[in-house]
Design an enzyme around this catalytic site. Structure first.
Site, PDB file in Angstrom:
ATOM      1  N   THR A  99      -9.831   7.636  -8.024  1.00 61.94           N
ATOM      2  CA  THR A  99     -10.073   6.737  -7.078  1.00 61.94           C
ATOM      3  C   THR A  99      -9.639   6.926  -5.520  1.00 61.94           C
ATOM      4  OG1 THR A  99      -9.779   5.004  -8.993  1.00 61.94           O
ATOM      5  CG2 THR A  99      -9.173   4.544  -6.554  1.00 61.94           C
ATOM      6  N   THR A 124      -0.256   5.651   3.985  1.00 64.09           N
ATOM      7  CA  THR A 124       0.979   5.470   3.543  1.00 64.09           C
ATOM      8  C   THR A 124       2.062   6.708   4.214  1.00 64.09           C
ATOM      9  OG1 THR A 124       2.713   5.555   1.886  1.00 64.09           O
ATOM     10  CG2 THR A 124       0.803   6.786   1.495  1.00 64.09           C
ATOM     11  N   ASP A 125       3.155   6.054   4.551  1.00 64.00           N
ATOM     12  CA  ASP A 125       4.075   7.163   5.101  1.00 64.00           C
ATOM     13  C   ASP A 125       4.294   8.458   3.950  1.00 64.00           C
ATOM     14  OD1 ASP A 125       5.635   5.518   3.405  1.00 64.00           O
ATOM     15  OD2 ASP A 125       7.373   5.174   4.942  1.00 64.00           O
ATOM     16  N   GLU A 126       4.071   7.949   2.753  1.00 60.37           N
ATOM     17  CA  GLU A 126       4.524   8.947   1.619  1.00 60.37           C
ATOM     18  C   GLU A 126       4.001  10.408   1.859  1.00 60.37           C
ATOM     19  OE1 GLU A 126       5.264   7.474  -2.336  1.00 60.37           O
ATOM     20  OE2 GLU A 126       5.892   5.733  -1.603  1.00 60.37           O
ATOM     21  N   TYR A 151       0.570  10.399  -6.433  1.00 60.13           N
ATOM     22  CA  TYR A 151       0.356   9.152  -5.658  1.00 60.13           C
ATOM     23  C   TYR A 151       0.109  10.052  -4.314  1.00 60.13           C
ATOM     24  CZ  TYR A 151       0.778   5.475  -2.458  1.00 60.13           C
ATOM     25  OH  TYR A 151       0.024   4.538  -1.469  1.00 60.13           O
ATOM     26  N   LYS A 155      -3.231  10.275  -1.725  1.00 62.81           N
ATOM     27  CA  LYS A 155      -3.432   9.713  -0.279  1.00 62.81           C
ATOM     28  C   LYS A 155      -3.478  10.795   0.629  1.00 62.81           C
ATOM     29  CE  LYS A 155      -3.545   5.707   0.484  1.00 62.81           C
ATOM     30  NZ  LYS A 155      -4.366   4.812   0.276  1.00 62.81           N
ATOM     31  N   ASN A 181       5.939  -1.809   2.083  1.00 56.93           N
ATOM     32  CA  ASN A 181       5.562  -3.479   2.315  1.00 56.93           C
ATOM     33  C   ASN A 181       6.337  -4.431   1.191  1.00 56.93           C
ATOM     34  OD1 ASN A 181       2.132  -4.004   3.659  1.00 56.93           O
ATOM     35  ND2 ASN A 181       3.924  -2.247   3.962  1.00 56.93           N
TER      36      ASN A 181
HETATM   37  P1  NAD Z   1      -2.461  -2.569  -5.086  1.00 52.47           P
HETATM   38  O1  NAD Z   1      -2.103  -1.607  -6.117  1.00 52.47           O
HETATM   39  O2  NAD Z   1      -1.708  -4.035  -5.009  1.00 52.47           O
HETATM   40  O3  NAD Z   1      -3.792  -2.964  -4.997  1.00 52.47           O
HETATM   41  C1  NAD Z   1      -5.079  -1.986  -5.213  1.00 52.47           C
HETATM   42  C2  NAD Z   1      -6.264  -2.616  -5.091  1.00 52.47           C
HETATM   43  O4  NAD Z   1      -7.352  -1.900  -5.474  1.00 52.47           O
HETATM   44  C3  NAD Z   1      -6.448  -3.433  -6.596  1.00 52.47           C
HETATM   45  O5  NAD Z   1      -6.928  -4.872  -6.327  1.00 52.47           O
HETATM   46  C4  NAD Z   1      -7.215  -2.853  -7.405  1.00 52.47           C
HETATM   47  O6  NAD Z   1      -8.030  -3.441  -8.532  1.00 52.47           O
HETATM   48  C5  NAD Z   1      -8.347  -2.092  -6.489  1.00 52.47           C
HETATM   49  N1  NAD Z   1      -8.662  -0.823  -6.993  1.00 52.47           N
HETATM   50  C6  NAD Z   1      -8.081   0.209  -7.679  1.00 52.47           C
HETATM   51  N2  NAD Z   1      -9.008   1.142  -7.919  1.00 52.47           N
HETATM   52  C7  NAD Z   1     -10.212   0.583  -7.630  1.00 52.47           C
HETATM   53  C8  NAD Z   1     -11.551   1.287  -7.459  1.00 52.47           C
HETATM   54  N3  NAD Z   1     -11.769   2.278  -8.149  1.00 52.47           N
HETATM   55  N4  NAD Z   1     -12.202   0.565  -7.171  1.00 52.47           N
HETATM   56  C9  NAD Z   1     -12.223  -0.474  -6.530  1.00 52.47           C
HETATM   57  N5  NAD Z   1     -11.125  -1.247  -6.544  1.00 52.47           N
HETATM   58  C10 NAD Z   1     -10.192  -0.649  -6.889  1.00 52.47           C
HETATM   59  O7  NAD Z   1      -2.170  -1.682  -3.567  1.00 52.47           O
HETATM   60  P2  NAD Z   1      -1.359  -2.384  -2.397  1.00 52.47           P
HETATM   61  O8  NAD Z   1      -0.055  -2.454  -2.493  1.00 52.47           O
HETATM   62  O9  NAD Z   1      -2.043  -3.645  -2.010  1.00 52.47           O
HETATM   63  O10 NAD Z   1      -1.890  -1.118  -1.467  1.00 52.47           O
HETATM   64  C11 NAD Z   1      -3.120  -1.084  -0.779  1.00 52.47           C
HETATM   65  C12 NAD Z   1      -3.203   0.304  -0.085  1.00 52.47           C
HETATM   66  O11 NAD Z   1      -2.263   0.309   0.981  1.00 52.47           O
HETATM   67  C13 NAD Z   1      -3.273   1.334  -0.722  1.00 52.47           C
HETATM   68  O12 NAD Z   1      -4.315   2.384  -0.353  1.00 52.47           O
HETATM   69  C14 NAD Z   1      -2.011   2.012  -0.856  1.00 52.47           C
HETATM   70  O13 NAD Z   1      -2.000   3.297  -0.608  1.00 52.47           O
HETATM   71  C15 NAD Z   1      -1.739   1.384   0.876  1.00 52.47           C
HETATM   72  N6  NAD Z   1      -0.112   1.224   1.182  1.00 52.47           N
HETATM   73  C16 NAD Z   1       0.743   0.339   0.347  1.00 52.47           C
HETATM   74  C17 NAD Z   1       1.944   0.225   0.617  1.00 52.47           C
HETATM   75  C18 NAD Z   1       2.941  -0.794  -0.004  1.00 52.47           C
HETATM   76  O14 NAD Z   1       4.007  -0.668   0.205  1.00 52.47           O
HETATM   77  N7  NAD Z   1       2.279  -1.437  -1.080  1.00 52.47           N
HETATM   78  C19 NAD Z   1       2.308   0.932   2.013  1.00 52.47           C
HETATM   79  C20 NAD Z   1       1.517   1.801   2.765  1.00 52.47           C
HETATM   80  C21 NAD Z   1       0.376   1.845   2.363  1.00 52.47           C
HETATM   81  O1  TDX Z   2      12.739  -0.995 -10.520  1.00 53.27           O
HETATM   82  C1  TDX Z   2      12.872  -0.096  -9.605  1.00 53.27           C
HETATM   83  N1  TDX Z   2      14.085   0.548  -9.252  1.00 53.27           N
HETATM   84  C2  TDX Z   2      14.210   1.398  -8.031  1.00 53.27           C
HETATM   85  O2  TDX Z   2      15.286   1.667  -7.774  1.00 53.27           O
HETATM   86  C3  TDX Z   2      11.737   0.263  -8.872  1.00 53.27           C
HETATM   87  C4  TDX Z   2      10.149  -0.317  -9.263  1.00 53.27           C
HETATM   88  C5  TDX Z   2      11.702   1.105  -7.753  1.00 53.27           C
HETATM   89  N2  TDX Z   2      12.850   1.505  -7.540  1.00 53.27           N
HETATM   90  C6  TDX Z   2      13.488   2.459  -6.197  1.00 53.27           C
HETATM   91  C7  TDX Z   2      12.062   3.680  -6.122  1.00 53.27           C
HETATM   92  C8  TDX Z   2      12.043   3.637  -4.604  1.00 53.27           C
HETATM   93  O3  TDX Z   2      13.046   4.431  -4.009  1.00 53.27           O
HETATM   94  O4  TDX Z   2      12.890   1.738  -5.097  1.00 53.27           O
HETATM   95  C9  TDX Z   2      12.116   2.168  -4.188  1.00 53.27           C
HETATM   96  C10 TDX Z   2      10.949   1.638  -3.754  1.00 53.27           C
HETATM   97  O5  TDX Z   2       9.922   1.745  -5.084  1.00 53.27           O
HETATM   98  P1  TDX Z   2       8.368   1.036  -5.171  1.00 53.27           P
HETATM   99  O6  TDX Z   2       8.750  -0.265  -4.978  1.00 53.27           O
HETATM  100  O7  TDX Z   2       7.753   1.662  -6.329  1.00 53.27           O
HETATM  101  O8  TDX Z   2       7.914   1.727  -3.808  1.00 53.27           O
HETATM  102  P2  TDX Z   2       7.602   3.365  -3.478  1.00 53.27           P
HETATM  103  O9  TDX Z   2       7.560   4.456  -4.596  1.00 53.27           O
HETATM  104  O10 TDX Z   2       8.539   3.538  -2.181  1.00 53.27           O
HETATM  105  O11 TDX Z   2       6.124   3.064  -2.845  1.00 53.27           O
HETATM  106  C11 TDX Z   2       5.542   2.014  -2.285  1.00 53.27           C
HETATM  107  O12 TDX Z   2       5.636   1.971  -0.584  1.00 53.27           O
HETATM  108  C12 TDX Z   2       4.819   2.944  -0.264  1.00 53.27           C
HETATM  109  C13 TDX Z   2       4.135   1.549  -2.730  1.00 53.27           C
HETATM  110  O13 TDX Z   2       4.234   1.501  -4.055  1.00 53.27           O
HETATM  111  C14 TDX Z   2       3.041   2.561  -2.149  1.00 53.27           C
HETATM  112  O14 TDX Z   2       1.849   2.264  -2.578  1.00 53.27           O
HETATM  113  C15 TDX Z   2       3.162   2.826  -0.609  1.00 53.27           C
HETATM  114  O15 TDX Z   2       2.529   3.841  -0.362  1.00 53.27           O
END
Ligand code: NAD
Ligand code: TDX
Length: 336
Positions: A99, A124-126, A151, A155, A181
């Site tokens: 994906t 992402t910052d990751e 992951y 990215k 976020n």
């Molecule tokens: P999420 O996992 O909540 O949502 C992902 C969405 O993409 C879902 O609706 C899923 O159905 C859709 N999807 C997955 N595979 C697909 C495919 N092959 N075709 C069409 N749709 C597909 O993710 P999120 O947390 O909303 O993150 C959105 C974007 O932001 C991602 O690119 C992620 O890397 C980036 N991002 C997320 C965070 C965070 O903290 N969540 C931070 C920085 C960047």
């Molecule tokens: O139950 C938990 N306990 C715990 O200690 C979970 C789910 C996570 N953690 C820790 C792992 C990380 O240090 O908390 C921190 C945050 O974890 P996640 O919510 O899984 O986020 P992270 O791995 O930092 O990644 C998120 O932010 C950057 C998003 O999932 C990514 O999509 C984005 O790019």
């Protein structure tokens, strides 16, 4: 007026983005292309699904025929769709490559073919890897890429492809790399909503390893304002980092804040569980380039947390089934 394709609009950030864009730009039309994987929830956009400017298309960004069809209808692409959960990328990396890398390439090809005016990629910052604790160092736009999970590696590859299409095919692109976020419609498999829903259920929060892992938490609305600004005013071909104003805070300290907010005792409500393999220690972001464009976060962490807790209290209909499924994942990984 513009036609905008949003990919992954049924996910956490994409759904918040669509709601906000429809409100801010009532003359624009949005097509939301989403595969509805386990992370895509049609319920997250229940309130806008009848909006005449909104159209949902169920489908995969890897499906080049379908992608060509929808890209041909728009001038702007905002690309959120991705596999996004680090813990799942440890259990099964293949779909992350499919994906996040191949899907992005399929979209980019269509964007070149149909000459879209702007392709904005959400990242992402990751991708920059991990910083040492208390080093004061921060990620910048020119920091070397050093991803450490499947992951973040996928990215990183997608970011490289976006820049390659800018240089090679003159595709008008921008990229934002954002911090963690939090906010409404966040799947309870992620840290904040997992802790909040655990506490609502009277269960302890689960902390990986020693809990001294630092993330730069940003409210999803602040992220969306940043994306909006970069789409409107960002320089084509450029990347912007997006981060918060909060003082460095580790997972354990966030857990303590939440437990206090629920009026519970820290001794009973923190459970240390197995660490994540390859767990990144610390992220921190220098977002001064985006500040020069006129952005800064509105939310402080306490206000954001209070509002988010309230949202989860009011919207159990949305998260209850997702919670059960998330906890099944953690049963498998041994982090329950
Ligand atoms: P999420 O996992 O909540 O949502 C992902 C969405 O993409 C879902 O609706 C899923 O159905 C859709 N999807 C997955 N595979 C697909 C495919 N092959 N075709 C069409 N749709 C597909 O993710 P999120 O947390 O909303 O993150 C959105 C974007 O932001 C991602 O690119 C992620 O890397 C980036 N991002 C997320 C965070 C965070 O903290 N969540 C931070 C920085 C960047
Ligand atoms: O139950 C938990 N306990 C715990 O200690 C979970 C789910 C996570 N953690 C820790 C792992 C990380 O240090 O908390 C921190 C945050 O974890 P996640 O919510 O899984 O986020 P992270 O791995 O930092 O990644 C998120 O932010 C950057 C998003 O999932 C990514 O999509 C984005 O790019």
């Amino acid at each position: 007026m513009s036609n905008v394709l949003v990919t992954g609009g049924c996910g956490f950030i994409g759904s918040n983005f669509i709601r906000s864009w429809l409100k801010s730009y009532p003359k624009d039309k949005i097509i939301n292309l989403d595969k509805l994987t386990y992370a895509g929830h049609i319920s997250s956009l229940r309130d806008v699904e009848k909006d005449k400017n909104y159209k949902f298309v169920k489908g995969d960004i890897c499906d080049s025929k379908l992608v060509a069809k929808v890209v041909n209808e728009v001038e702007t692409v905002v690309h959120f769709a991705a596999e996004s959960h680090v813990d799942r990328s440890v259990v099964g990396p293949a779909v992350f490559v499919k994906t996040n890398v191949l899907g992005t390439q399929v979209l980019l090809d269509a964007a070149v073919k149909y000459k879209v005016k702007h392709f904005h990629h959400i990242s992402t910052d990751e991708v920059f890897g991990a910083l040492p604790l208390s080093s004061g160092e921060k990620f910048r736009e020119n920091t070397n890429y050093d991803p450490r999970s499947p992951y973040s590696a996928s990215k990183a590859a997608s970011d490289h492809l976006v820049r390659a299409y800018f240089h090679t095919f003159n595709l008008p692109t921008t990229i934002t790399n954002c911090a963690n976020n939090y906010g409404p419609y966040h799947d309870p498999e992620k840290l904040f909503p997992r802790m909040i829903t655990d506490l609502i259920d009277g269960s302890p929060v689960k902390i990986y390893g020693d809990g001294k892992y630092v993330r730069d938490w940003l409210h999803v609305e602040d992220h969306i304002r940043a994306i909006d600004l970069v789409i409107k005013k960002g320089k084509i071909g450029e990347t912007y980092l997006v981060g918060s104003t909060i003082k460095e805070i580790n997972n354990l300290a966030v857990a303590r804040k939440l437990i206090k907010l629920f009026g519970k005792s820290e001794k009973e409500y923190i459970k240390f569980v197995k660490d994540r393999p390859g767990h990144d220690r610390r992220y921190a972001i220098d977002w001064s380039k985006l500040a020069r464009l006129g952005w800064k976060p509105k939310y402080d962490l306490d206000t954001g947390l209070n509002e988010t807790v309230e949202w989860y209290r009011q919207n159990e209909w949305w998260w209850r089934l997702l919670k059960a499924r998330a906890e099944k994942l953690y049963e498998k990984t041994g982090q329950k």
